[in-house]
Enzyme design. Structure first.
Site, mmCIF file in Angstrom:
data_model
loop_
_atom_site.group_PDB
_atom_site.id
_atom_site.type_symbol
_atom_site.label_atom_id
_atom_site.label_comp_id
_atom_site.label_asym_id
_atom_site.label_seq_id
_atom_site.Cartn_x
_atom_site.Cartn_y
_atom_site.Cartn_z
ATOM 1 N N ASP A 1 -7.912 -5.598 0.165
ATOM 2 C CA ASP A 1 -8.413 -6.435 -0.924
ATOM 3 C C ASP A 1 -7.981 -7.891 -0.837
ATOM 4 O OD1 ASP A 1 -9.889 -4.541 -2.285
ATOM 5 O OD2 ASP A 1 -8.110 -3.679 -3.192
ATOM 6 N N HIS B 1 0.848 -1.186 0.000
ATOM 7 C CA HIS B 1 0.000 0.000 0.000
ATOM 8 C C HIS B 1 0.880 1.230 0.000
ATOM 9 C CE1 HIS B 1 -3.113 2.856 1.186
ATOM 10 N NE2 HIS B 1 -3.952 1.961 0.721
HETATM 11 N N1 CMC Z 1 4.082 -7.370 -4.898
HETATM 12 C C1 CMC Z 1 5.420 -7.354 -5.094
HETATM 13 N N2 CMC Z 1 6.201 -6.263 -4.929
HETATM 14 C C2 CMC Z 1 5.603 -5.141 -4.559
HETATM 15 C C3 CMC Z 1 4.210 -5.063 -4.336
HETATM 16 C C4 CMC Z 1 3.446 -6.248 -4.514
HETATM 17 N N3 CMC Z 1 2.127 -6.244 -4.329
HETATM 18 N N4 CMC Z 1 3.874 -3.799 -3.973
HETATM 19 C C5 CMC Z 1 5.021 -3.104 -3.980
HETATM 20 N N5 CMC Z 1 6.060 -3.905 -4.323
HETATM 21 C C6 CMC Z 1 7.489 -3.549 -4.358
HETATM 22 C C7 CMC Z 1 7.824 -2.733 -5.592
HETATM 23 O O1 CMC Z 1 8.236 -3.550 -6.654
HETATM 24 C C8 CMC Z 1 8.959 -1.857 -5.079
HETATM 25 O O2 CMC Z 1 10.121 -2.648 -5.019
HETATM 26 P P1 CMC Z 1 11.568 -1.986 -5.286
HETATM 27 O O3 CMC Z 1 11.769 -0.969 -4.206
HETATM 28 O O4 CMC Z 1 12.529 -3.119 -5.237
HETATM 29 O O5 CMC Z 1 11.479 -1.355 -6.655
HETATM 30 C C9 CMC Z 1 8.533 -1.561 -3.637
HETATM 31 O O6 CMC Z 1 7.720 -2.677 -3.240
HETATM 32 C C10 CMC Z 1 7.740 -0.258 -3.481
HETATM 33 O O7 CMC Z 1 6.647 -0.335 -4.402
HETATM 34 P P2 CMC Z 1 5.983 0.907 -5.127
HETATM 35 O O8 CMC Z 1 5.462 0.465 -6.443
HETATM 36 O O9 CMC Z 1 6.910 2.088 -5.104
HETATM 37 O O10 CMC Z 1 4.789 1.215 -4.149
HETATM 38 P P3 CMC Z 1 3.568 2.132 -4.451
HETATM 39 O O11 CMC Z 1 3.259 2.853 -3.200
HETATM 40 O O12 CMC Z 1 3.776 2.955 -5.661
HETATM 41 O O13 CMC Z 1 2.379 1.088 -4.797
HETATM 42 C C11 CMC Z 1 0.529 -0.319 -4.633
HETATM 43 C C12 CMC Z 1 1.353 0.763 -3.936
HETATM 44 C C13 CMC Z 1 -0.722 -0.583 -3.812
HETATM 45 C C14 CMC Z 1 0.081 0.196 -6.015
HETATM 46 C C15 CMC Z 1 1.381 -1.585 -4.776
HETATM 47 O O14 CMC Z 1 1.771 -2.063 -3.496
HETATM 48 C C16 CMC Z 1 0.674 -2.696 -5.552
HETATM 49 O O15 CMC Z 1 0.695 -2.690 -6.787
HETATM 50 N N6 CMC Z 1 -0.001 -3.664 -4.841
HETATM 51 C C17 CMC Z 1 -0.757 -4.691 -5.508
HETATM 52 C C18 CMC Z 1 -2.107 -4.142 -5.943
HETATM 53 C C19 CMC Z 1 -3.053 -3.980 -4.764
HETATM 54 O O16 CMC Z 1 -3.210 -4.866 -3.942
HETATM 55 N N7 CMC Z 1 -3.728 -2.823 -4.729
HETATM 56 C C20 CMC Z 1 -4.735 -2.520 -3.713
HETATM 57 C C21 CMC Z 1 -4.342 -1.374 -2.832
HETATM 58 S S1 CMC Z 1 -5.391 -1.252 -1.371
HETATM 59 C C22 CMC Z 1 -6.945 -0.896 -1.978
HETATM 60 C C23 CMC Z 1 -7.038 0.434 -2.647
HETATM 61 O O17 CMC Z 1 -6.712 1.451 -2.047
HETATM 62 O O18 CMC Z 1 -7.485 0.450 -3.794
#
Ligand code: CMC
Length: 436
Positions: A370, A312
């Site tokens: 989720d 998140h």
């Molecule tokens: N699986 C694997 N790696 C992950 C994941 C994941 N679900 N989420 C983040 N990472 C890794 C990412 O690759 C990065 O690694 P590195 O530092 O080595 O490059 C690190 O963690 C930080 O990730 P980020 O992309 O900078 O994080 P973000 O804040 O931009 O993304 C997120 C947040 C929710 C989009 C992401 O965690 C994600 O895609 N999760 C899966 C989709 C999901 O479950 N979404 C629902 C969110 S809660 C409900 C809502 O609010 O809608």
């Protein structure tokens, strides 16, 4: 913006020049101070750069507070755990919209106000015929919710508080009807009209599951679980879809159009589409033996796959909603007499392994709301394609509350971010016969 006490200042000096500016710090009630950079450009000629807005507060709000490090979520100061346990969705809706929990008279008036608007204009029925039967229900939602502005001209004046109130009632009341009809249309069953003698979540389950040919009784335990799922999704501060609603609304667009924009933003798998994606992922993994290879794939940057339902932007700890969702999941499965659900077993094992894996620990990736919601919804007989729709139904309350707060803020301006331009500098037009 309401006047805030400045607790301190930061002075920035532009290297190699004699230009400097003093930036005021603004304090919220709780949470970190924020630097007011509004004079940065006029004083120093520079913008701030923050793609994804991870370090930027775009508004001030009294509605929802999140402490991502501690895993705390408060609506108007009340912890989500207490609201999910002791309140109802419509009570939470009143709280989000109006700032306080209603007393008995206010509760009745609010519930009557919402439930009297559950029907949609009869011509809206015919809109559905224009969609393919296999359309994703979120596509139908974007279209039909946006089209409400073509039907309810008498509540479109955003400067009129009565219009704003009626639009809020209409949206909260009609979105479940529109959602249930999107489902009924996809399976070729007759649309069920809303029943205002039922509770909000109960009526939604009724419109989803009942058919005109026979009586249908909504299981009260499932209605309560649905109500709780809706509470958990009701609002979540300035997330992507809420920011979309605020940005759309900042132009003066009408609330129905703004909520349609929010629905479009919610649809993506990184946001509300994640609950649907979690079930697809669990189906793909199939068995517990496949968990390790799946996680290896997720950890490989080249695979571009993610563990859906994990991670998140704000929570670097357990999402408090995920804990309640996991408990609700066990309750619902128990009520339905599902003793061994292979998907739940798989999810529990996946969560256990991921939480002890260095990759997820180092990045502070925990289950989000989720991760378990899809399993509950599936057990309740809600089809996968309706999961994100259900999120949209519940989040409509948060969107319209945030929209209303923004419109009522006298300092509100059109939202208009800047950019770092990386394209070609100015150059002269080249006639076609001179181009290589
Ligand atoms: N699986 C694997 N790696 C992950 C994941 C994941 N679900 N989420 C983040 N990472 C890794 C990412 O690759 C990065 O690694 P590195 O530092 O080595 O490059 C690190 O963690 C930080 O990730 P980020 O992309 O900078 O994080 P973000 O804040 O931009 O993304 C997120 C947040 C929710 C989009 C992401 O965690 C994600 O895609 N999760 C899966 C989709 C999901 O479950 N979404 C629902 C969110 S809660 C409900 C809502 O609010 O809608």
């Amino acid at each position: 913006m309401t006047e805030q006490a400045a607790t301190g200042t930061v002075t920035i000096t532009l290297d190699g020049t004699n230009k400097s500016t003093t930036i005021k710090l603004i304090d919220g009630t709780i949470g970190p101070s924020v630097a007011d950079i509004r004079k940065l450009y006029s004083d120093l000629g520079i913008f701030t750069y923050d793609p994804g807005y991870g370090g930027t507060a775009a508004c001030d709000s009294k509605i929802t507070y999140i402490d991502g490090d501690e895993g705390i979520l408060l609506h108007r100061g009340y912890p989500i755990e207490q609201l999910a346990e002791q309140s109802t969705f419509l009570e939470v809706a009143h709280l989000l919209l109006n700032g306080e929990l209603p007393n008995a008279a206010e509760k009745k008036e609010f519930e009557d106000g919402v439930m009297r608007h559950t029907m949609v204009h009869e011509q809206i029925r015919s809109m559905y015929q224009g969609f393919r039967r296999d359309a994703h229900p979120m596509a139908v939602m974007c279209g039909v919710v946006g089209a409400l502005s073509a039907f309810y001209h008498d509540s479109l004046d955003i400067t009129n508080p009565d219009h704003r109130r009626i639009s809020a009632f209409r949206l909260i009341a009609k979105v479940p009807t529109i959602a249930a009809w999107a489902y009924k249309y996809s399976i070729g069953q007759p649309f069920m009209y809303p029943r205002n003698d039922l509770g909000y979540a109960e009526n939604f389950l009724y419109m989803m599951n009942a058919v005109p040919a026979e009586p249908y009784h909504v299981n009260p335990i499932l209605a309560r679980a649905m109500d709780r799922i809706m509470i958990l999704h009701a609002d979540h501060e300035q997330n992507a879809s809420t920011s979309t609603v605020r940005l759309s609304g900042s132009t003066g667009a009408n609330p129905f159009a703004c909520i349609a924009a929010g629905i479009a933003s919610l649809w993506g798998p990184a946001h509300g589409g994640a609950n649907e994606a979690v079930l697809k992922m669990l189906a793909e993994i199939g068995t517990v033996e496949n968990v390790k290879p799946f996680l290896d794939q997720v950890k490989d940057k080249n695979s571009h796959s993610r563990l859906m339902g994990f991670g998140h932007r704000v929570y670097k700890n357990f999402d408090p909603r995920a804990k309640i969702m996991a408990a609700t999941c066990h309750e619902v499965l128990g009520e339905l007499g599902i003793k061994n659900d292979p998907m739940l077993d798989l999810a529990i094992e996946l969560e256990r392994i991921a939480l002890s894996d260095d990759y997820f620990i180092a990045r502070k990736l925990y289950p989000n709301v989720d991760f378990y919601s899809g399993i509950i919804l599936k057990a309740m007989g809600i089809p996968t394609s309706m999961f994100t729709v259900l999120f949209a139904v519940a989040r409509t309350v948060g969107w319209i509350s945030q929209w209303k707060e923004m419109i009522e803020d006298p300092s509100q301006r059109i939202g208009r971010p800047r950019q770092v331009y990386t394209g070609a500098p100015q150059r002269d037009f080249v006639p076609l016969d001179k181009r290589g």
